[in-house]
Structure formats: C-alpha cells, structure tokens
Design a protein around this motif. Structure first.
Motif: not given
Length: 715
Positions: A500-502, A666-675, A688-694, A696-702
């Motif tokens: 997934a690319v966000v 919501s459409t990419i939460l189960d992706a193997d890798v999120i970029v 998803h879990t790793e990006l929420l922690e490390k 800030p940009l992904y966390k903001q989007l979420y």
C-alpha cells in the motif's frame, strides 16, 4: 517540404492516378477545341467564306504561310452564278520575293503543271481555287493579278504534310460534309459546327466529372492511409507525449490538419494539373491564329508565377498560426463539455463563456490575417492576367485596323486568350492552397515523426514475476516541472506481497506506480523484476502481466461485456461473468435490460461512478495478472461495496503482487507493507501498527480519517 511526403500515398494509387492525368489532358484539349470552334462559326456568319473555304485557307496558311481571303460567289435570284471573286492574299508569313507574291494579290487560277506562254487564266470558283492549293502535295502554279492589274505566273511549293496537325484534322472532318454554295450551305455548316460544339462540351463535362471524382477518391484514400499510419504510431507514443502535448492538439492534427492536406492533394492533382494544361491548349489555339500576340500575352506568365510563390509563403505562415489557435479552441471545448457537470454545479457558465470568447477571438484574428492573404491572391493574379490580355488586345486591335486580321479571327483570339486568363486566374488558389496543405502536413508529420514506444533490439521476454520487484535509486521529473517528482526511491517488494502506498496529494504515489508499466522513462535508477531491468524487457511481456485500475476510470462506448474483456477480447462470457461477480458488478449488470450486452454510452454516461469503477476492477480481475496496480480503485464505491471488494481483493491477491494507492486508509490496513511518501520520497515503510509508532506523517493521516477512534487506539 512536408507535403511531398504525402505523395507516397498518392503514388500507391497508380491505377487511378494515370487515368486522372489523361482525363485532365482530355478536358484541356476539348476546352481549347470548344473555344476554337467559334472561329468557323464566326467566319461563316461574318463573312462570305464557307466552312470548306475556311478550312482550306487554314491548310494553305499552315503549309505555305499565305493567308487568303475568300468571298463566296454571288447569286442571282434564280440561283445562277453572277460572278466569281478571286481569293486575295492578306498576309505573308514567308519570304516570297523570288516569286513576286505580295499582299493584296488576287489568285486567279491554280494549275498543277506549267502552262504554255499563250495560256490565258480563267477566274474560277474561289473555293475550288484555294482547295487546289490545299490538296496539292507538290509545287503548283498560280496566276496572280497584282494591284496594278498586271498578271503573273507564280510558283508555290507547299511544305510536306505533317503527320498530326490541327489543320489536317479539321480538313479530314470537314471533307465529310458535301461542298456547296449559298445560304442553305452556310446554315447547314453552321448547324454542324454548333452540334459539334455541343457534343464536345458534353464529352468534356463527362471527362471533367470523371477527373474530379477520381482525384477526390485519390485524396480521400491517401488521407485514410495517412490517418491509419499516424494513429498506429500515435497510439504507441509514450504517455509523456500526451502529458506534454495534450489530447486536443493531437485530435486537431487528425481532423483539421488532415482535411487541409486532403484538400491540397485534390487541388494538386485536380486544378493544378487541369488548369495549366487548359492554358497551354488555349494558347496553342491562339498561336494558330496570331503567334505574335499570343507570345506577348504569355509574357505575363512568369510574373504571375513569382507573385503566386510569394503569396504561397505568406499563406503557409498564416495557416500555421491559425491551426495552432484551432487546437486551443478544440481543447477549450473539450474541457468545458467534458466537465459540464462541474460547470453547471458551480454556476460558472458565464466565466466559461468569457474564456471561450477570448480563445475564439484570438482564432478570429489569425483567420482574418489568413483571409487577407487568400483574398489578395485571386484579384492579384486576375489583374496581372487582365493586364497581359489587354496588352495583347491592344496589338490585336492595331492589326485589325491595318487589315492584318479579320474580325472573326479577332473575336476568336480574344475568346481564347480570355478563357486562358480565366484558367490562369484559377491557378491563383493553387500555390496558397498547397502551402496551406504543406503547413498542415508539417503538423501531421511532427506527430508522425515522434519517437514511439518500441523494444530494444536486444530486449528479452520476461516471465511473470516470481521473486521480487525492486526500485533502485529511482528518480524522475516531469518535463517542465520545477522540482523532481521522485527522488532516490529504493524499495524491495517480494512476489505475492500487497504493498500500500499512502501520502498527501502530490507526494508521488501515482507517479511511482506509473514507472512499473514504463509509462514514463526514468531520469536515473532502475526497476528490476526478478533481477531483470524492465527497460531491457519487451513491452508485451512486461505489460502482459499487469492489471491496472486507474484513479480516473476509463470506460469505452461499448457493451458491458466488451469493456470487462478489453484486456482479453477472446475471453468467454462465463469468465467475464465470473470476474464481474468478484468485483460485485453483476448486481447492477443483471438489472440492465440487455445485461452484459448493454451499451454503456460515451464516457460511461449510463452508469454511476461506483458502477464504473467496479467494471474497471472486473476488467483487471479477468486478466488474471501477476501484478495488480490499484490507483484509488475504491474511491467512489460505497461502504458496503467497499467491504465486499476488499474481501474479493484479499482472495484474488493471493499469490499475486499487488500495489494499492488509497486515501481511505481502511482499505489498506491489512497490507503486508505500507509505504509512506512525501514530496517524492519514501519517508517510512512498515505495517500499520509499526507506522503508527514511528511515522508522524502516517499517524497524522490516520487521525485525520478516524478521529476519536484513532486517539483511543493510540492510547
């Protein structure tokens, strides 16, 4: 000259080209004959010279250079001949000082053998006298009465008969008519000439119709072939061409420019062939009557050609500017009408009208400049042609006053030169029109000569991805862009993973995935599939393993089944229906009157946005690709359909490498890798879990999408 390149499509039709040239020649000759036939009519109407006498005198002039005036014998009321009037020499085109033949001499009698000294000439029928000279192949002896009333025997030796000459042809035809004298004979001959003129005119019109139809057919077929080849190349041009040039300008070249090229072909092999031949034929006819005046009039020709050339250059420049404005106008129309819902929704009709009027006014300015050039062409050529004709008429009038030319010759000569001038005037449109076609051909061939997508000579067929797809130091900048769109992209994707690319708008998500099908050429770096650089792979083997659903759904004006099977046109209906079920499209398809045979309409006008996207997804599923690319593929689908499609995609993605771009996280939460991307760079990767922690940009989007729920999840 770009227009020359079009001629290859013309010469491919030699079977039509040769008859068209022959017909143009026939039309020209018959036009000259039509006008020239006025001379015998005038001769018989304005003088006492009969048809046979006129033709015989014409033959005598052609073979001896002596012009004779014949007056018809006078009659009493009871039909008896009153007296014969000897033919008189009115003009000499050869030096006859040795035999003392002079202008004003009367020909009393013609003998084929030298008479005795005591022989007295008898004045005979002048028609028989002149016929004797015309029919003789050898030297003849003529008794001449000079102006001082003295008589003398003069030897006259005609030139050898020409194999083909107008005078011989005319004599051959006229000899089929019985000779005679009197009004009945004159009227009969005039009637024959009139009927001949009518028959020739009808034949000429039929020949001209055939010529013009053949030329139009040649031009239409030539442009059809040109369009076919140009489209074949244009459709294979890289996506960057359409990004830079725009679609409207390309369409304008196919429509506006190719039509002008077609018109140029029609003129080149129609008017440009027919009218010069007509001018030449008419000048030949005029030359037979009076050579000097014809040559004087012809002196205007070189001047006219120079003027036509200069006008043609100006016409080319004006046409090029006009065609560019046409492209802008077409682009404005497409933009306004394709976005008509937005225009009306924001009540911007008046603003769009103002923009259109501005573009249209600019087009008008260029058209007026072009019209000025075109309008100057015909009057200028006409003025020069009339000037040359008037000079010729002035000299002809002087000859008429000096009795060096008869009134009937004068009228016919003027008719021939005037018709030649009219044909010359028509040529005023030829060079500007061809230059206009040249400008259009240049625009077409600028499109034709563009570099197309093609495989390298050493390109290899690559099998469907089995191991990995790698981006190595990939950088790319759109032409004209002030900043790079991709910067040092490094990413390794294992086969079968869902990536997934966000990122924010403009971060380079779509650009990144556009590099996999080689829609654009990298500025630097490489993309590898199983260790093979995709630039070394054949396009067919690369794109053949891709299934793509674009952000802007592309649907064609065809049936539902054909749209789903666009990537696999030979797919059976059962496979099409199965793909539609996986994309949850069969629900609305079965509600249509014709189901899978239902026509969608232009731009998918009969379906909603969500329905169109589901068809696009079904198209990708049917292809059974090794690599899936979904660019905002579920952006216009309701929540219920989205959940179903996600389930279908999870099932269908098994064993396939999938790339998903989505603003809905919501459409990419189960992706193997999120970029995560920002400003053309990859700033983070992980689950998803790793990006929420490390990140800030992904966390903001979420948090922006899930609000309070995201806050609790983070706690």
């Amino acid at each position: 000259m770009y227009f020359k390149r079009i001629l290859k499509y013309v010469f491919q039709q030699k079977g039509l080209l040769v008859p068209s040239v022959i017909l143009a020649f026939v039309v020209s000759i018959l036009m000259a004959i039509n006008i020239s036939m006025m001379l015998p009519v005038f001769k018989m109407m304005l003088s006492d010279q009969g048809l046979h006498g006129w033709v015989d005198s014409f033959v005598v002039k052609d073979r001896t250079g002596v012009t004779l005036l014949i007056e018809e014998p006078k009659e009493f009321g009871d039909g008896n001949i009153s007296r014969f009037i000897p033919p008189m020499v009115t003009k000499l085109e050869v030096n006859d000082e040795d035999n003392n033949l002079k202008v004003g001499d009367e020909i009393l009698e013609v003998l084929t053998e030298a008479p005795q000294d005591s022989y007295k000439p008898a004045v005979k029928n002048p028609l028989d006298t002149i016929a004797a000279i015309a029919n003789s192949d050898e030297k003849v002896f003529v008794f001449v009465r000079h102006r001082d009333r003295s008589e003398e025997l003069v030897e006259l030796e005609p030139e050898a008969k020409k194999v083909i000459s107008f005078s011989n042809i005319a004599k051959y035809v006229v000899d089929k008519i019985p000779r005679g004298i009197g009004k009945d004979y004159k009227y009969r001959c005039i009637a024959v000439c009139i009927w001949t003129i009518l028959v020739i005119a009808i034949i000429r019109c039929v020949a001209r119709f055939s010529h013009e139809y053949i030329v139009k057919k040649i031009s239409l077929v030539a442009i059809q072939n040109l369009r076919n080849e140009t489209f074949t190349r244009t459709i294979r041009m890289p996506l960057s061409f359409y990004t830079n040039e725009g679609v409207s300008d390309t369409i304008s070249r196919f429509i506006q420019d190719s039509n002008r090229v077609r018109r140029g072909i029609s003129i080149l092999f129609g008017k440009a062939v027919r009218e010069p031949l007509t001018v030449i034929a008419l000048f030949i006819g005029a030359y037979q009557i009076e050579p000097k005046i014809t040559l004087i009039t012809a002196c205007a020709g070189p001047i006219i050609l120079i003027v036509i050339g200069r006008i043609g250059k100006k016409s080319k420049k004006a046409t090029t500017r006009t065609l560019k404005r046409w492209s802008l106008l077409l682009g404005k129309l497409q933009e306004a009408f394709f976005g008509i819902k937005v225009v009306k929704g924001y009540h911007r009709e008046e603003w769009e009208t103002e923009r259109f009027v501005k573009v249209n006014n600019n087009l008008l300015k260029k058209q007026l400049k072009k019209a000025k050039v075109e309008a100057s062409s015909s009057p200028t050529i006409e003025a020069l042609a009339f000037a040359g004709g008037c000079i010729g008429m002035f000299f002809a009038l002087r000859m008429l006053e000096g009795s060096e030319m008869t009134i009937e010759n004068f009228i016919t000569l003027i008719a021939l030169l005037a018709t030649a001038g009219e044909s010359g005037r028509k040529l005023g449109d030829v060079i500007p029109s061809i230059q206009e076609a040249n400008a259009s051909a240049q625009r077409v061939y600028e499109l034709f000569d563009r570099e197309i997508e093609q495989d390298d000579p050493d390109a290899v067929e690559i099998p469907p991805v089995r191991e990995s797809i790698e981006f190595r130091d990939v950088s790319f900048t759109y032409p004209g862009s002030p900043e790079p769109n991709l910067v040092d992209i490094n990413l390794s994707v294992k086969a079968g993973q869902t990536i997934a690319v966000v990122g924010p708008n403009g971060s380079g998500k779509t650009t990144l995935l556009s590099m996999i099908p080689r829609f654009f050429s990298l500025n630097s770096g490489r993309i590898m599939i199983d260790g093979v650089d995709i630039t070394k792979a054949t396009l067919s083997s690369l794109r053949g393993q891709l299934g793509i659903v674009t952000q802007n759904t592309v649907i064609f004006n065809d049936t539902i089944a054909n749209n789903i099977a666009y990537g696999m046109p030979d797919a059976p209906l059962e496979k099409i229906q199965e793909a539609a079920k996986h994309a949850y499209a069969d629900e609305f398809i079965n509600e249509k009157a014709n189901r899978y045979d239902e026509m969608i309409g232009e731009q998918g006008s009969t379906l909603s946005g969500g329905q169109l996207q589901r068809l696009a997804i079904a198209r990708a599923i049917l292809r059974d690709p090794a690599i899936l690319i979904f660019d905002e593929a579920t952006s216009q689908i309701d929540s219920d359909s989205e959940a179903k499609i996600q389930a279908a995609l999870r099932e269908f993605s098994q064993g396939r490498t999938s790339f998903i771009i989505a603003h809905r996280l919501s459409t990419i939460l189960d992706a193997d890798v999120i970029v995560v991307m920002e400003k053309g760079r990859i700033v983070a990767t992980g689950s998803h879990t790793e990006l929420l922690e490390k990140s800030p940009l992904y966390k903001q989007l979420y948090q922006m999408q899930f609000g309070a729920h995201a806050e609790k999840e983070n706690e």
